[in-house]
Structure formats: structure tokens, C-alpha cells
Design an enzyme around this catalytic site. Sequence first.
Site, short mmCIF file in Angstrom:
data_model
loop_
_atom_site.label_atom_id
_atom_site.label_comp_id
_atom_site.label_asym_id
_atom_site.label_seq_id
_atom_site.Cartn_x
_atom_site.Cartn_y
_atom_site.Cartn_z
N GLU A 1 0.91 -1.08 -0.15
CA GLU A 1 0.04 -0.12 0.08
C GLU A 1 1.01 1.26 0.09
O GLU A 1 1.85 1.19 0.76
CB GLU A 1 -0.98 0.10 1.25
CG GLU A 1 -1.88 1.04 1.04
CD GLU A 1 -2.83 1.23 2.43
OE1 GLU A 1 -2.85 0.44 3.22
OE2 GLU A 1 -3.85 2.00 2.25
N GLY B 1 3.62 2.73 10.81
CA GLY B 1 3.18 1.99 11.97
C GLY B 1 3.23 0.45 11.65
O GLY B 1 3.67 -0.30 12.23
N ALA B 2 2.09 0.20 10.73
CA ALA B 2 1.83 -1.32 10.60
C ALA B 2 1.10 -1.19 9.43
O ALA B 2 0.61 -0.27 8.83
CB ALA B 2 1.17 -1.94 11.69
N GLU C 1 -9.67 4.19 6.40
CA GLU C 1 -9.06 4.53 7.63
C GLU C 1 -9.63 5.47 8.60
O GLU C 1 -9.65 5.02 9.92
CB GLU C 1 -7.92 5.51 7.02
CG GLU C 1 -6.65 4.77 6.09
CD GLU C 1 -6.20 3.45 6.75
OE1 GLU C 1 -6.29 3.36 8.02
OE2 GLU C 1 -5.66 2.79 6.00
N GLU D 1 -2.14 -3.48 7.19
CA GLU D 1 -3.20 -4.66 7.30
C GLU D 1 -3.21 -5.85 6.42
O GLU D 1 -4.33 -6.41 6.01
CB GLU D 1 -4.31 -4.04 7.41
CG GLU D 1 -5.01 -3.41 5.90
CD GLU D 1 -4.41 -2.06 5.89
OE1 GLU D 1 -3.69 -1.39 6.44
OE2 GLU D 1 -5.39 -1.20 5.24
N ASN D 2 -2.17 -6.25 5.69
CA ASN D 2 -2.09 -7.45 4.69
C ASN D 2 -3.04 -8.26 4.98
O ASN D 2 -2.80 -8.96 6.19
CB ASN D 2 -0.85 -7.86 4.20
CG ASN D 2 0.24 -6.77 4.16
OD1 ASN D 2 0.36 -5.86 3.48
ND2 ASN D 2 1.34 -6.73 5.12
N HIS E 1 -6.11 -1.76 15.39
CA HIS E 1 -6.36 -1.05 14.17
C HIS E 1 -6.24 -1.91 13.06
O HIS E 1 -7.19 -2.17 12.30
CB HIS E 1 -5.55 0.13 13.97
CG HIS E 1 -5.54 1.08 12.86
ND1 HIS E 1 -6.38 2.12 12.84
CD2 HIS E 1 -4.96 0.97 11.74
CE1 HIS E 1 -6.48 2.79 11.56
NE2 HIS E 1 -5.60 1.85 10.66
N GLU E 2 -4.98 -2.69 12.92
CA GLU E 2 -4.73 -3.40 11.66
C GLU E 2 -5.61 -4.76 11.64
O GLU E 2 -6.27 -5.06 10.70
CB GLU E 2 -3.51 -3.72 11.66
CG GLU E 2 -2.44 -2.81 11.95
CD GLU E 2 -2.61 -1.88 10.94
OE1 GLU E 2 -3.04 -2.00 9.78
OE2 GLU E 2 -2.18 -0.69 11.10
N1 B3K Z 1 -2.98 1.20 5.69
C1 B3K Z 1 -1.51 1.25 5.97
C2 B3K Z 1 -1.06 2.49 5.75
C3 B3K Z 1 -0.33 2.59 4.36
C4 B3K Z 1 0.53 3.74 4.33
C5 B3K Z 1 0.97 3.77 3.07
N2 B3K Z 1 1.87 5.06 2.57
C6 B3K Z 1 -1.58 1.27 7.70
C7 B3K Z 1 -2.99 1.54 8.31
O1 B3K Z 1 -3.28 2.64 8.22
O2 B3K Z 1 -3.50 0.75 8.97
ZN ZN Z 2 -5.27 1.88 8.85
#
Ligand code: B3K
Ligand code: ZN
Length: 897
Positions: free
Chosen positions: A126, A266-267, A325, A269-270, A302-303
Site C-alpha cells: 500500500e 506503523g503497520a 482509515e 493490514e495485509n 487497528h490492523e
Molecule cells: N494502511 C496502512 C498505511 C499504508 C501507508 C502507505 N503509505 C496502515 C494503516 O493505516 O493501518
Molecule cells: Zn489503517
Amino acid sequence: MTDTAATPNVIRRADYAPPAFLIDTVDLEFDLVPERTIVKNTMRVRRNPAAAHTRDLELMGEQLEFVSAAIDAKPYANVRIHEHGITIEDVPDSFELTLTGACDPAANTTLSGLYVSSGNFFTQCEAEGFRRITWFLDRPDVMATYTVTLRADKAAYPVLLSNGNLVAEGDLSDGRHFAKWEDPFRKPSYLFALVAGKLVALEERIKTGSGTDKLLQVWVEPHDLDKTRHAMDSLIHSIRWDEARFGLELDLDRFMIVAVSDFNMGAMENKGLNIFNTKYVLANPETATDTDFANIEAVVGHEYFHNWTGNRVTCRDWFQLSLKEGLTVFRDQEFSAAMSGGDENAAARATKRIEDVRVLRQMQFAEDAGPMAHPVRPESYVEINNFYTMTVYEKGAEVVRMYQTLFGRDGFRKGMDLYFQRHDGQAVTCDDFRAAMADANGRDLAQYERWYSQAGTPRVRVTTRYDEAQKRYSVTLAQDYGNASPAARETQKGPLLIPFAIGLIGTDGTDLPLCLEGESAPNGTTRVLEFTEAQQTFTFVDVPAKPLPSLLRNFSAPVIVEYDYGNDELAFLLAHDSDAFNRWEAGQRLATRELLALAARAAAGESLEVNDALVDAFGRVLNDESLSPSFRELALMLPSETYLAEQMAVSDPAAVHAARQFVRKQLGTVLKADWLATFEKHRTPGAYEPTPEAAGHRGLKNLALSYLSELDDPADAVRLATAQYDAANNMTDRAAALSALLNASAATGGDFASRALADFYTRFEREPLVIDKWFALQATQRGSAKRPVIETVRALMQHPAFNLKNPNRARSLIFSFCAANPAQFHAADGSGYAFWADQVLALDAINPQVAARLARNLELWRRFTPQLREPMRAALEKVAAGVKSRDVREIVEKALA
Ligand code: B3K
Ligand code: ZN
């Protein structure tokens, strides 16, 4: 190497068109070698019946070496390779396409795509990293099922992970082995992930609500296994909470979290394989603070919550980013509040709310005031990675929260249920979410769309009138956007639907029952007014005496409230408001008013004197045993220098610093005996526990220590801090003690910290996350005229443990100094800005995403005093002249425009 573009292309929301082709299945085979990884990608492709016919298939690709192409297993020569990808010419309506290419993970310092960290392989896709792994329709509305085969040297990479379920594994020739993974769920390419390397896992098996067995794993490097328990507990709590609150169950048999020390954010969510910055996984009492423990719980939540809000239902295009988000931040905020006991305990809930609102007001309101101001659903971007912003995340979460404020928890749940019923497995828009909320609650939410399309921070001006004879109290609300930035003003069309929560407080300090004109009987003591016009008056009847209004309770909308409270009224609210958020708010208003007045005097070179009302009010809070320690800690913390500078017509960091330090010293001195007593009373002897209660005691005790460190004679603070440093059995106390010693040194010109600083380094030399704290504490220290902090920072850049390529380390030293030490960063000689420009350019060549974050640090330059504005502009121009990446270019060009 980097994303160069001489004239950046602007991508617009209005230009959205469905993809010309769809990809139903993806079969990926990786031969993992650090310098040259071969990726064979076999896709089932067909023309999209919902799109206009095109002859050629255009796939995105970046930094890839082409090896071969085949259609339906026969070599295909009609391909054109170019800077942005590959064109497959004249394709059939439905076919199997195989593309083989190579990439260089070892040389990938951008940490986007496939890269190597500490000798292991990781991915980050992402927003647009998948195209750095293979050619693809790398956009979120193209959803496919994935099968992934990983092959690598078995000794170097014993663990091979990807999304979904492990379906086969085994040995190959030459000491290599393989693993095959299948993800049963369709997903967009940004949720793809792989990990390969020497890792170990903490495992747990649980049963979810429907009685299904699940395997949970937290993968780390072997020496970090003793720091995984809290992340695992947080994951289990997240799974339970999402079932209980939203009826959402884990859909995969296996859920994995993997920690990596080189990570841009931070992390991530794959699907089934969340990849985390070590900072948001690893914790034990010796290495992590209470804040770290709480952050880990929040980010794990969150993830995990993204599995439904983001993965099962995803975004149609990146303009809809807040769909996942904003919603997921709201969900993690509610989860954290529940974990801190907030479902039963209003004060605990308020504490979490206060912390979230502080971040929103300091960071998101500032974003709204500058050149990057954009709506929750942006209209355009140059680089999408620049739009993972406070507005999309935090204001987006407020926009979601307001549905719940309007419809209640049950109404909100109905909306969520309808959203999943309608859209599971789809890529959708913010409008779809709003429609689900509207339809589930039988409401027309057309006006609510403006929360998504208008930028800027709304301002609500409040005037009140009490009619003694009629016993009527009228509250008039007027909304506008105050002094919105030009970028924000462009987007504004009309008034918003603002849920405005209000209470009225009687002269004895208790809430009055509320009866609005036209109602037959009073109904509750807090009412959510639906404020929809530019100006509107709400009249309360049967109000026995002139009340004091408690406005925007629990911060019911992301707006600025202007109301002319007197100091005595604020002190009264601080003492009596039944809404804990507004009690805190009253104290902050009182302090902000005083601090801004003092800053103005400091700027004019006048003498400073603190108003007794503030000291008295703070003293009462400090000694009010009916208030929880964590609430007192928040209430006794002065607004930050950054926030105060933003409240000035012209920001003057030096004046703000002088004023705030003066008040801190006064509060420390006048209340010295109370701080000392508080310090003793809130010690937490015995084994460390990361519970909210214990953290509350530590927080208040350490705040007392920090006030004591401001005194002219800091002997008490130095004695207590030294003892605490040496005896600490946890990082919260050890770091707070070190910080107090650094502060006492800066305040007095003494040297109380060097022994502890050296000890801290040797004690934690093998713990990178703790060494990050060691850098950050020094970068954010107060410093003095004798020893400006920039000299310390420059010296630390030469330290053997410093490494610009590791984002956590770069953030710990450079970002900490530039963003979290405003008085030193904004030194009058412009040295901070020159340093900033050099670091932005150095990072730009390594990692554009991280560089672009740092680049944003000067975007409010026009709001500063003229003496600072000029060197700021010069620094921005230096960056603009040397920038290579599209990421940084977008930021500095918008700042200078
Ligand atoms: N979805 C990812 C953020 C990706 C950032 C890309 N530049 C983490 C999150 O919001 O959970
Ligand atoms: Zn997120």
C-alpha cells in the site's frame, strides 16, 4: 532509483473510470535472492464489460527488469516496456497472461515493494508498491484471488510466509525449499504480502464465536521472542471485541503478525499477514513505556479491524482512503476506550477521548491551516502516499464518530450491518458508507456529504441569552470556517450538519434537566443539537436561573468553539462539569488564555507574572482525590508549545517557550509541597503492570517529577530522579527520570544527566527501540544558550548507532528535533531550518516517503514571525532546487506556491 517526475501529474477524483480489464486470479512464483529476485506472475485476465473497449492492456510496473511474456502459455512478443509499466498490445477478450521479471530487494531503500531488512525479506504494497514487485493493474478496484509460491535458500530463509493458508511446503535441490500459500478471499494488490527469513513465532490457538479453531502467530527475530506477549494479548482482545461490538468474526484459519525494524509507518493490514514496525509489536516492562504498551494495543487493534473495514470491504480508489482509515481509526479508538475500562467508566472513556482530541487539534487543525489542507475525501493528489494524513485518518474518524453521536450505538451498528450486507467483497466509496448509515436509520444525510468534501476547520460561535422573566435560555450557534487557508476555502459550499452536544449547569454546579421549546417535558441533561444552518437558535424553557453552558460535550464534532467565558466561569466548569472532557477543556482554555497573554508580553520584552486564578485552579485539580490520576495528569499538562504557537495570529515559538516555561516554573514552585506529596503517593511498588490504573499513577507521579525539575533549585528533583532511575523496574519510570535529569540540567546549567545517559546507552545497547528513545530524549531536551540542542543533534548524527536508512532511527533523532523541539528548531539564526533542508535532501535520495513526512515540517512557514519566515523560505527553496522525488516535490511546491 527514485520516483522522478519533472512535472508532477495531478490525479483527480473526478477522472475516475473503471478498469478496462479485470484480473480474476493471480499465481505468483518467487525465487527469492537479495540482489535479483525472479517473479513469475500468471494472471487470468478479461475485458471489463463495464468499461469502454481498449485494444491494449496497460499494466503498471516500476523498477522492474523484464524477462519474458506469454499469453495462454505461448511466448508473446507484442509488448512495450516503459517507465510506468508494460503495454501488452492487441490482446484477446479473455486470456492467461504470464509475465516474468526481476527486482533487486537488497538495493531497495524506499521500503516500498519487496525489500531486505536485517537479512530477511519483507513487502509493503500500500498504496502502490505491488507494481515494484510485478506488473499489474495496481489499483484497489481490481480484486483477485492469489496463490503464492515462495522458493529460497532454506538455511538463510527457514520461514516463508504469505497471505491466507499454507497449502504445501517441502525441500528442493541445492539446499532450497518452498512454501505454497492460498488466500481464499479476493483482494486488491495493495493487500498482498510476503515475508521470508530467520524468524520465530509466539503461537496461540483460540476458538472464535462460531466455534472455529484459529491459529494466531506473532513472528519476530529470535532475540525478541520475550517481547511478544503483549501484542498477542492485544490481538486476542481485538478479536473478542470485534465479535462483541460489531458481530465481526475472524474469517481466516490463521492470522499472523510479523515485526520488522525497517518500516515506513506503523503497520500494515495485509490479508492474514499483518506486517508491523517493531515499535508497535515488541514490549516488555524493561524496554517499553506505558505509552508504548497502549500504542501497541491500539495499532494491533487497528490492523486487525481492517480485516473487515478495508479488506473485506475495500476502497474503489485512493480518494476513498478515509472509507477504511477514518472508520478503522474510529474503531480502534472505541476499542482502546473499552480496554481502559471505558464501557463502564465514564472518566476512563474521557481520558482516551482527551488524548485523541489533543492530537486532532494540534496536528489536524494545523494541517487545515496550511497548504496541504484537503477534505476527508481529497479531490486530487500528485503522490497518494502524501495523503495518509491527519485529515484522512483523524478527522475521518471524527466524521465516522458523528454518525454514532447522531444515531446512538445501536443506530450506528445498524448502519454497519447494512454496509457489510450490501458491500462485502466489494470496492466502494465514502458515499456508499454514508448511504448505509442513512438507510439503516431512515435519515436523509445529503447535507452530511459536506463533511467529506469541504476542507478546513469549522468554527462555531456561540452567544447566549437568559430571559429572567420567561425563564428561557437561548443559545445561538453560528458556523463558518474562520480564517481557513486558501486551499481549504476553495472547497467550501455551505453549512454542515454539526451534532452539537450541550449541557446547562446550575449555580450549585449540577446539571439542569433540559427541555427545549416545544417539548412537553425535560429529557436528559445532555442534548445533541442538530445544527444545520449558518445560524440557528435553540431555546431551553423552564430554566430557573441563569445557567453556565457546557458546550460541545465530549467534543461532539471536530470544530473550534468560540464563546466568551470569564476566567471564573472556566474555573467553575473545571471544578463542576459532569462532562469529564469539558472539565479538562475548561482547564485548557484557562491555561491557553493565560499562556497566550504571557507570550505576547514575552514577545514585547515585558515582565511576566502568572495569574493566581490559574495556579489556584491547577492546585485544586492536583489535590482533588475524586479525580482519577490519569485525568489529573492530563488536566495538569499545559497545552503544547506547538499548539500554542498555532493559536497566535503570528507564531512566535521563542515567546511561547518563554511563557510556557515561566508558567511551568511558577506551578512547580508554588505547588512544590503538593508535587512532592503527589510523587510519593503515586509510586507503584512491586512488579510492573501495564494496566491503565497503574499507568495513571506513574503518569501523575512522573508529571510531578517534571514540574519539580523546573525549580531554580532542582535538588529534590535530582535526588528523586536519580533514585528512580537507578531503582526502576520499568522503562516508563527510567525514561521519565532521565528526562527530568536532562530538564534540570537545562534549567540550571548543571550537569545531572550525563551519568544516567551513559548508563542508559550501555544498558540497552542491544535494544534498538530503546536506543531510539535515547536519541529522542536528547533531541527533545530543552537545551540552553550555552549548548543549543542542534549541536547535540549534529554530534549524535556521527554516533555509530545512528543510521539514516532506518526510519525509526531517523525519526528518533531528526524528526524529534525538527517537530518536537520547537523552541530549539526555530532558533533565530535559522540553523534548524538549514539542518532540516540538508536532512530532507539526504532522505529524499534514500526513502522519498520518509523524506516527504519531514518535508511537511515547514509548511506553515507563512504563519511565523518575519524574522523566521525568510530563513524558512530559503530552506524550502533549497529543497525545491535539489529534490528528486515526486513525494517531496509535491510538498515543497505546495508550501512555496
Ligand atoms: N494502511 C496502512 C498505511 C499504508 C501507508 C502507505 N503509505 C496502515 C494503516 O493505516 O493501518
Ligand atoms: Zn489503517
